[in-house]
Design an enzyme around this catalytic site. Structure first.
Site, PDB file in Angstrom:
ATOM      1  N   GLU A 143       0.828  -1.219   0.000  1.00  0.00           N
ATOM      2  CA  GLU A 143       0.000   0.000   0.000  1.00  0.00           C
ATOM      3  C   GLU A 143       0.856   1.261   0.000  1.00  0.00           C
ATOM      4  O   GLU A 143       1.663   1.460   0.902  1.00  0.00           O
ATOM      5  CB  GLU A 143      -0.867  -0.027   1.266  1.00  0.00           C
ATOM      6  N   GLU A 240     -11.429   2.495   6.733  1.00  0.00           N
ATOM      7  CA  GLU A 240     -10.300   2.803   7.603  1.00  0.00           C
ATOM      8  C   GLU A 240     -10.264   4.306   7.861  1.00  0.00           C
ATOM      9  O   GLU A 240      -9.373   5.020   7.405  1.00  0.00           O
ATOM     10  CB  GLU A 240      -8.987   2.332   6.963  1.00  0.00           C
TER      11      GLU A 240
END
Length: 258
Positions: A143, A240
């Site tokens: 990521e 998130e």
């Protein structure tokens, strides 16, 4: 409509961690993710998943000393053995939890280590992890993260990540595309997602500024969710974000897209 997973490291923090599974299920989430499972026995977490009919969508590889500010060790030349031990630990947990993908945090470029050294270390570690995880039918993700929130984070743009994946050369390595981070670093969200959809295995969301729930900032999430549907994205969308007030009070955005 995308499948939404509650990130239990950020959502329902009004509850003790193990009670967040029930809270997520009561809020109609069918999947959960969180940063790390390693403070609990895997069987203990599996019991919570089963009790509430939840899918474990994602967790991270061990990422060093989080409390001391470390944000991954995959680009650290002096910690390759520790990284590889962490892959074994992640496999142990993911196997018990039925988790089919784990994320690797590249980490902050260490002081005194050149960009090329850090890159080669990261490539070698990703190649090792992708290969080992493939034997367990677990997908490896990595990521890009914005360098405003985490100054010095090594992996911070989409094209940089994909070029690095090409160097790794594994079919078992995909992109975790965090909309919040990429809005800060590069914008152009919808075209980027469309261009690279085949290499994106997981999406995470938060609005900007503030990293709060969708609808609190500048990102047009109704458009993006519809865009993911039009493109045929069938993975999970991890929530998130940091609720602006409480998790439950901030879930109105989710009712609007179900």
């Amino acid at each position: 409509m995308p499948k939404f997973a509650a990130n239990l490291s950020m959502l329902f923090t009004e509850e003790a961690f193990l009670d967040r599974f029930q809270a997520a299920a009561e809020a109609s989430f069918t999947g959960v993710e969180y940063l790390f499972p390693y403070d609990y026995r895997p069987e203990e977490l599996k019991d919570r998943l089963d009790a509430h009919g939840l899918t474990q969508v994602l967790h991270n590889l061990p990422a060093g000393d989080w409390g001391a500010g470390e944000r991954g060790i995959a680009c650290h030349p002096g910690r390759v053995s520790e990284f590889r031990e962490g892959v074994d630990q992640a496999i142990e947990y993911a196997t018990v939890l039925g988790c089919k993908q784990v994320n690797c945090l590249a980490g902050i470029q260490p002081e005194g280590v050149s960009h090329d050294q850090a890159r080669e270390t990261l490539i070698d570690n990703l190649r090792f992890a992708a290969d080992k995880l493939s034997h367990e039918n677990i997908l490896l993700l990595a990521e890009p993260i914005n360098i405003r929130d985490i100054p010095g984070f090594f992996l911070n743009r989409t094209e940089q990540a994909l070029a690095l994946f090409d160097a790794v050369g594994s079919d078992n390595l995909k992109l975790q595309y965090d909309v919040y981070h990429m809005q800060i670093m590069e914008g152009d969200l919808a075209p980027t997602i469309e261009k690279h959809l085949a290499r994106i295995a997981h999406v995470q969301i938060a609005d900007n500024p503030g990293r709060h729930e969708p609808g609190t900032g500048e990102i047009n999430y109704p458009f993006l969710f519809a865009h993911l549907d039009r493109l045929g994205y069938d993975g999970w969308v991890g929530c998130e974000y940091k609720p602006k007030t409480t998790t439950r009070e901030g879930l109105g955005w989710l009712d609007g897209v179900r």
